[in-house]
Enzyme design. Structure first.
Site, PDB file in Angstrom:
ATOM      1  N   LYS A  10      15.825  80.230  68.826  1.00  0.00           N
ATOM      2  CA  LYS A  10      15.003  80.805  70.117  1.00  0.00           C
ATOM      3  C   LYS A  10      15.059  82.252  70.225  1.00  0.00           C
ATOM      4  O   LYS A  10      15.966  82.929  69.683  1.00  0.00           O
ATOM      5  CB  LYS A  10      15.262  80.058  71.121  1.00  0.00           C
ATOM      6  CG  LYS A  10      15.019  78.561  71.092  1.00  0.00           C
ATOM      7  CD  LYS A  10      15.144  77.799  72.517  1.00  0.00           C
ATOM      8  CE  LYS A  10      15.126  76.639  72.623  1.00  0.00           C
ATOM      9  NZ  LYS A  10      15.143  75.873  73.963  1.00  0.00           N
ATOM     10  N   TYR A  50       5.767  71.581  71.766  1.00  0.00           N
ATOM     11  CA  TYR A  50       6.584  70.961  73.044  1.00  0.00           C
ATOM     12  C   TYR A  50       5.634  69.830  73.792  1.00  0.00           C
ATOM     13  O   TYR A  50       5.880  69.741  74.772  1.00  0.00           O
ATOM     14  CB  TYR A  50       6.864  72.051  73.899  1.00  0.00           C
ATOM     15  CG  TYR A  50       8.257  72.738  73.469  1.00  0.00           C
ATOM     16  CD1 TYR A  50       9.299  71.783  73.125  1.00  0.00           C
ATOM     17  CD2 TYR A  50       8.371  73.999  73.596  1.00  0.00           C
ATOM     18  CE1 TYR A  50      10.704  72.443  72.834  1.00  0.00           C
ATOM     19  CE2 TYR A  50       9.770  74.597  73.254  1.00  0.00           C
ATOM     20  CZ  TYR A  50      10.883  73.698  72.823  1.00  0.00           C
ATOM     21  OH  TYR A  50      11.997  74.395  72.543  1.00  0.00           O
ATOM     22  N   PHE A  58       8.795  72.279  83.903  1.00  0.00           N
ATOM     23  CA  PHE A  58       9.155  73.686  83.124  1.00  0.00           C
ATOM     24  C   PHE A  58       8.332  73.563  82.031  1.00  0.00           C
ATOM     25  O   PHE A  58       8.473  74.685  81.207  1.00  0.00           O
ATOM     26  CB  PHE A  58      10.727  73.612  82.844  1.00  0.00           C
ATOM     27  CG  PHE A  58      11.016  72.302  82.023  1.00  0.00           C
ATOM     28  CD1 PHE A  58      10.827  72.181  80.717  1.00  0.00           C
ATOM     29  CD2 PHE A  58      11.647  71.092  82.663  1.00  0.00           C
ATOM     30  CE1 PHE A  58      11.280  71.094  79.867  1.00  0.00           C
ATOM     31  CE2 PHE A  58      12.030  69.944  81.871  1.00  0.00           C
ATOM     32  CZ  PHE A  58      11.806  69.926  80.382  1.00  0.00           C
ATOM     33  N   ARG A  86      22.739  67.862  67.175  1.00  0.00           N
ATOM     34  CA  ARG A  86      22.692  67.940  68.524  1.00  0.00           C
ATOM     35  C   ARG A  86      24.162  68.056  68.965  1.00  0.00           C
ATOM     36  O   ARG A  86      24.388  68.627  69.949  1.00  0.00           O
ATOM     37  CB  ARG A  86      22.114  66.661  69.050  1.00  0.00           C
ATOM     38  CG  ARG A  86      20.593  66.255  68.650  1.00  0.00           C
ATOM     39  CD  ARG A  86      20.095  65.256  69.221  1.00  0.00           C
ATOM     40  NE  ARG A  86      19.977  64.790  70.711  1.00  0.00           N
ATOM     41  CZ  ARG A  86      19.302  65.584  71.373  1.00  0.00           C
ATOM     42  NH1 ARG A  86      18.490  66.398  71.111  1.00  0.00           N
ATOM     43  NH2 ARG A  86      19.200  65.286  72.830  1.00  0.00           N
ATOM     44  N   THR A  92      21.922  70.577  76.644  1.00  0.00           N
ATOM     45  CA  THR A  92      20.722  71.602  76.763  1.00  0.00           C
ATOM     46  C   THR A  92      20.980  72.806  77.837  1.00  0.00           C
ATOM     47  O   THR A  92      20.654  73.923  77.521  1.00  0.00           O
ATOM     48  CB  THR A  92      19.472  70.489  77.417  1.00  0.00           C
ATOM     49  OG1 THR A  92      19.436  69.404  76.662  1.00  0.00           O
ATOM     50  CG2 THR A  92      18.418  71.318  77.547  1.00  0.00           C
ATOM     51  N   ARG A 103      25.355  76.202  72.003  1.00  0.00           N
ATOM     52  CA  ARG A 103      24.778  76.650  73.203  1.00  0.00           C
ATOM     53  C   ARG A 103      25.976  77.278  74.268  1.00  0.00           C
ATOM     54  O   ARG A 103      25.767  78.234  75.039  1.00  0.00           O
ATOM     55  CB  ARG A 103      24.077  75.426  74.120  1.00  0.00           C
ATOM     56  CG  ARG A 103      22.597  75.267  73.274  1.00  0.00           C
ATOM     57  CD  ARG A 103      22.080  74.122  73.849  1.00  0.00           C
ATOM     58  NE  ARG A 103      20.859  73.836  73.014  1.00  0.00           N
ATOM     59  CZ  ARG A 103      20.058  72.966  73.052  1.00  0.00           C
ATOM     60  NH1 ARG A 103      20.686  71.732  73.473  1.00  0.00           N
ATOM     61  NH2 ARG A 103      18.893  72.495  72.700  1.00  0.00           N
ATOM     62  N   ASN A 113      18.747  78.863  75.905  1.00  0.00           N
ATOM     63  CA  ASN A 113      19.666  78.139  75.447  1.00  0.00           C
ATOM     64  C   ASN A 113      19.724  78.212  73.865  1.00  0.00           C
ATOM     65  O   ASN A 113      20.404  77.498  73.207  1.00  0.00           O
ATOM     66  CB  ASN A 113      19.439  76.753  75.946  1.00  0.00           C
ATOM     67  CG  ASN A 113      18.486  75.841  75.267  1.00  0.00           C
ATOM     68  OD1 ASN A 113      17.613  76.625  74.717  1.00  0.00           O
ATOM     69  ND2 ASN A 113      18.174  74.590  75.686  1.00  0.00           N
ATOM     70  N   HIS A 116      17.021  75.212  69.488  1.00  0.00           N
ATOM     71  CA  HIS A 116      16.282  73.595  69.510  1.00  0.00           C
ATOM     72  C   HIS A 116      16.769  72.924  68.601  1.00  0.00           C
ATOM     73  O   HIS A 116      16.918  73.295  67.282  1.00  0.00           O
ATOM     74  CB  HIS A 116      14.716  73.809  69.714  1.00  0.00           C
ATOM     75  CG  HIS A 116      14.112  72.539  69.648  1.00  0.00           C
ATOM     76  ND1 HIS A 116      14.063  71.779  70.704  1.00  0.00           N
ATOM     77  CD2 HIS A 116      13.584  72.223  68.499  1.00  0.00           C
ATOM     78  CE1 HIS A 116      13.180  70.740  70.436  1.00  0.00           C
ATOM     79  NE2 HIS A 116      13.020  70.856  68.957  1.00  0.00           N
ATOM     80  N   GLU A 127       8.191  67.272  63.622  1.00  0.00           N
ATOM     81  CA  GLU A 127       8.435  68.827  63.893  1.00  0.00           C
ATOM     82  C   GLU A 127       8.460  69.650  62.529  1.00  0.00           C
ATOM     83  O   GLU A 127       8.305  70.618  62.753  1.00  0.00           O
ATOM     84  CB  GLU A 127       9.751  68.931  64.937  1.00  0.00           C
ATOM     85  CG  GLU A 127       9.787  68.579  66.124  1.00  0.00           C
ATOM     86  CD  GLU A 127      11.054  68.384  67.149  1.00  0.00           C
ATOM     87  OE1 GLU A 127      11.809  69.051  66.680  1.00  0.00           O
ATOM     88  OE2 GLU A 127      10.661  68.316  68.254  1.00  0.00           O
TER      89      GLU A 127
HETATM   90  P1  CMP Z   1      14.909  72.296  73.971  1.00  0.00           P
HETATM   91  O1  CMP Z   1      15.904  71.454  73.210  1.00  0.00           O
HETATM   92  O2  CMP Z   1      14.307  73.373  72.975  1.00  0.00           O
HETATM   93  O3  CMP Z   1      13.898  71.197  74.580  1.00  0.00           O
HETATM   94  C1  CMP Z   1      13.132  71.531  75.556  1.00  0.00           C
HETATM   95  C2  CMP Z   1      13.737  72.834  76.241  1.00  0.00           C
HETATM   96  O4  CMP Z   1      13.188  72.823  77.655  1.00  0.00           O
HETATM   97  C3  CMP Z   1      15.008  72.691  76.573  1.00  0.00           C
HETATM   98  O5  CMP Z   1      15.733  72.936  75.110  1.00  0.00           O
HETATM   99  C4  CMP Z   1      15.374  73.779  77.570  1.00  0.00           C
HETATM  100  O6  CMP Z   1      15.641  74.953  76.971  1.00  0.00           O
HETATM  101  C5  CMP Z   1      13.999  73.815  78.240  1.00  0.00           C
HETATM  102  N1  CMP Z   1      14.249  73.199  79.677  1.00  0.00           N
HETATM  103  C6  CMP Z   1      13.899  74.184  80.601  1.00  0.00           C
HETATM  104  N2  CMP Z   1      14.311  73.307  81.992  1.00  0.00           N
HETATM  105  C7  CMP Z   1      14.855  72.116  81.484  1.00  0.00           C
HETATM  106  C8  CMP Z   1      15.368  70.962  82.365  1.00  0.00           C
HETATM  107  N3  CMP Z   1      15.407  70.981  83.548  1.00  0.00           N
HETATM  108  N4  CMP Z   1      15.421  70.137  81.433  1.00  0.00           N
HETATM  109  C9  CMP Z   1      15.744  69.766  80.161  1.00  0.00           C
HETATM  110  N5  CMP Z   1      15.129  71.081  79.364  1.00  0.00           N
HETATM  111  C10 CMP Z   1      14.802  72.013  80.265  1.00  0.00           C
END
Ligand code: CMP
Length: 133
Positions: A10, A50, A58, A86, A92, A103, A113, A116, A127
């Site tokens: 990212k 997304y 969010f 993962r 996350t 992370r 973070n 992805h 994806e």
């Molecule tokens: P990612 O794995 O890229 O998938 C969706 C992204 O939403 C996640 O990582 C986070 O960076 C972002 N995000 C922001 N707020 C939240 C939340 N409350 N719960 C989960 N993902 C979040």
């Protein structure tokens, strides 16, 4: 089972020049980098990527963020690559991620973070096709 999954480095991690360190960490963890490219996507493209999160509070910020700077998109391949990636990424929220995960090592916040990864076989296919078709 040998699988493929999509990984994204990212904007926060690309900005801090972590691309090489993160790629090496995948390789060390038996995830082969089959394809990789650095791109900058529009907010519309991020919104499409997304879209599974479109009902989440969010969503707007997430799409603005992913389109805010260059990202590195990769196809990773390996034994159980989707779950493995993962595990290598960690939770996350970097605050909740275990030691030794990307992370935990590099994440700044739940938004920034650093990486992805696809969360299911179906999403991995969608994806990968999104970026590499
Ligand atoms: P990612 O794995 O890229 O998938 C969706 C992204 O939403 C996640 O990582 C986070 O960076 C972002 N995000 C922001 N707020 C939240 C939340 N409350 N719960 C989960 N993902 C979040």
């Amino acid at each position: 089972m040998i699988e493929q999954t999509l990984s994204i480095i990212k904007p926060d991690a690309v900005e801090r020049n972590l691309e090489t360190d993160i790629k090496e960490y995948f390789i060390k963890n038996k995830l082969k980098i089959l394809k990789a490219k650095k791109v900058k996507i529009s907010k519309e493209e991020a919104s499409e990527f997304y879209r599974v999160h479109q009902t989440k509070p969010f969503y707007e910020d997430l799409c603005s963020y992913l389109s805010s700077g260059p990202i590195v998109v990769m196809v990773l391949e390996g034994e159980n690559a989707i779950l493995k990636n993962r595990e290598v990424m960690g939770a996350t929220d970097p605050m909740k991620a275990e030691e030794g995960t990307l992370r935990k090592m590099y994440g700044i916040s739940i938004d920034k973070n650093s990486v992805h990864g696809s969360d299911s076989k179906e999403n991995a296919t969608t994806e990968i096709n999104f970026f590499f078709k």
